[in-house]
Design an enzyme around this catalytic site. Structure first.
Site, mmCIF file in Angstrom:
data_model
loop_
_atom_site.group_PDB
_atom_site.id
_atom_site.type_symbol
_atom_site.label_atom_id
_atom_site.label_comp_id
_atom_site.label_asym_id
_atom_site.label_seq_id
_atom_site.Cartn_x
_atom_site.Cartn_y
_atom_site.Cartn_z
ATOM 1 N N PRO A 1 -17.219 11.678 10.055
ATOM 2 C CA PRO A 1 -17.325 12.670 8.927
ATOM 3 C C PRO A 1 -16.385 13.594 9.232
ATOM 4 C CG PRO A 1 -19.557 11.907 9.518
ATOM 5 C CD PRO A 1 -18.644 11.257 10.523
ATOM 6 N N ALA B 1 -13.619 13.580 11.416
ATOM 7 C CA ALA B 1 -12.171 13.104 12.075
ATOM 8 C C ALA B 1 -11.981 11.612 11.672
ATOM 9 C CB ALA B 1 -12.739 13.087 13.813
ATOM 10 N N GLU C 1 -2.633 -3.803 14.078
ATOM 11 C CA GLU C 1 -3.599 -3.633 12.727
ATOM 12 C C GLU C 1 -2.681 -3.348 11.680
ATOM 13 O OE1 GLU C 1 -6.884 -0.267 11.355
ATOM 14 O OE2 GLU C 1 -6.351 -0.274 13.327
ATOM 15 N N ASN D 1 -0.873 7.444 5.583
ATOM 16 C CA ASN D 1 0.512 7.167 5.455
ATOM 17 C C ASN D 1 1.295 8.630 5.850
ATOM 18 O OD1 ASN D 1 0.189 4.681 4.680
ATOM 19 N ND2 ASN D 1 1.008 4.864 2.662
ATOM 20 N N LEU E 1 2.739 -3.088 -17.827
ATOM 21 C CA LEU E 1 2.982 -4.168 -18.457
ATOM 22 C C LEU E 1 1.889 -4.998 -19.234
ATOM 23 C CD1 LEU E 1 5.983 -5.247 -16.389
ATOM 24 C CD2 LEU E 1 5.933 -3.974 -18.558
#
Length: 395
Positions: free
Chosen positions: A140, A142, A260, A384, A355
């Site tokens: 929760p 980390a 991973e 990221n 589209l």
């Protein structure tokens, strides 16, 4: 002179790591998905987890632990077999079977760091689907910062021998609902920072003090069970430590995380191409102002941009695959592949959804489900932002 077809089929992209054996395996995986998985995806998404016996059927079909040696019950393949499975799952827009965690991650922690007794005890059961595996990293408080985990494992003597007494909570755990075996990230020495992190294997069946929390409701990948796990004075034999001694967990994680992240990048690239394929089919049929949507220059240019970026991503990932299989893929390059491919996947799917117009917002259309499924790619496996920090440290 014979006229050329208006929409000539593009030449298939050559994948440098693909072999004839892998193509045969790919057909097996594709048939299993079409027969056993895809017809049930909507039902599993509604209930929040797949049926337990699917794991055993996947084991029988050879989809579990495909890259684990046969002596431990695996398929005897290599990481390319995991890559094939990942790509086919993404192509089918199927996310409910958490095999990447089970086979591509946990099995390889055991293979690389487990004792012979540990490997012989757990890997065959994972390969058959008798045991479902999860890795419990996030807490929760980390997530990507693994040095900050608060789950404690304290060594003590008991009537049953030396044990770890474990207390803590984990969240966002893929396969958490079904998990029989959990690779737990815990602090064995809270004062030692990253050197105080250890990995401990935990068998959950009838384990006193272990409990599962709720299955978490997500915006995407709804059929892949994601749960909270709680450890309240759980006692686990010290022989379940992964590695020769305590404090090796952070090193083990850093060694395995590039694989991973490659799994995530592989899934993202396959997803990009599938989105473009589906959208190309749609715009050729959809009529706007009396003509096919595909005949509008904006449509063709948007799809051309998407195809170019997807091809660049796939080419980069193929190079990373070759390096990974040769043992030369570094953590920073794997981080580049993970963040860039997941970012591009989200961008390309967003363009493709646009589209589709209003139909792109309807869940009955695959592109809508892909849009929801893709977003977590920028978060799990290390956000990221963390990936960019890893790259920045090499500058």
């Amino acid at each position: 002179m014979a006229s050329q077809p208006q929409h000539a089929a593009p030449a298939a992209r050559q994948i440098p790591w693909m072999t004839e054996d892998l193509e045969m395996f790919q057909d097996t995986v594709r048939r299993f998905i079409e027969r056993e998985l895809a017809p049930n995806e909507a039902r599993w998404a509604a209930q929040g987890y797949i049926d337990r016996d699917v794991w055993r059927r996947a084991g029988q079909a050879g989809l579990l632990c495909a890259s684990i040696p046969e002596e431990y019950g695996g398929g005897g393949g290599n990481f390319a077999h995991e890559a094939v499975i990942t790509r086919e799952m993404a192509r089918a827009i199927f996310t409910s079977l958490g095999n990447n965690v089970h086979s591509g991650i946990v099995a390889h922690y055991l293979l690389n760091y487990g004792t012979e007794a540990q490997k012989k005890k757990w890997l065959p059961q994972m390969a058959s689907g008798e045991m479902v595996a999860a890795i419990a990293m996030s807490e929760p408080g980390a997530g990507s910062d693994l040095k900050s985990v608060r789950t404690r494992a304290v060594r003590e003597k008991t009537a049953n021998g030396d044990c770890y007494r474990i207390n803590g909570a984990k969240t966002f755990i893929t396969n958490g609902y079904h998990a029989d075996l959990v690779c737990l990230v815990a602090k064995t020495d809270p004062e030692a920072g990253s050197r105080g992190v250890s990995l401990i294997m935990i068998e959950t069946r009838d384990l006193e003090g272990f409990r599962r929390g709720r299955i978490l409701e997500k915006i995407g990948q709804k059929g892949q069970d994601t749960a909270e796990l709680f450890f309240d004075d759980v006692l686990v034999p010290c022989e379940n430590l992964l590695g020769e001694q305590e404090g090796q967990g952070f090193y083990q994680l850093m060694q395995q995380l590039p694989q991973e992240r490659m799994i995530i990048a592989l899934g993202a690239t396959a997803s990009m191409h599938r989105a473009i394929e589906l959208t190309t089919e749609y715009v050729r049929e959809r009529k706007v102002f009396g003509q096919a949507l595909a005949d509008l220059q904006n449509t063709r240019f948007r799809l051309a941009e998407c195809k170019t970026e997807a091809t660049i991503a796939a080419t980069f990932v193929d190079d990373c695959m070759m390096r990974l299989m040769a043992g030369t893929l570094d953590a920073a390059t794997a981080a580049m592949a993970k963040w860039w491919c997941t970012q591009k996947n989200c961008e390309i799917i967003d363009e493709c959804l646009q589209l589709h117009g209003g139909y792109g917002y309807m869940l009955e259309y695959p592109i809508a489900r892909m849009y929801a499924n893709a977003r977590v790619g920028k978060i799990y496996g290390g956000s990221n932002e963390i990936m960019k920090e890893l790259v920045a440290r090499t500058l």
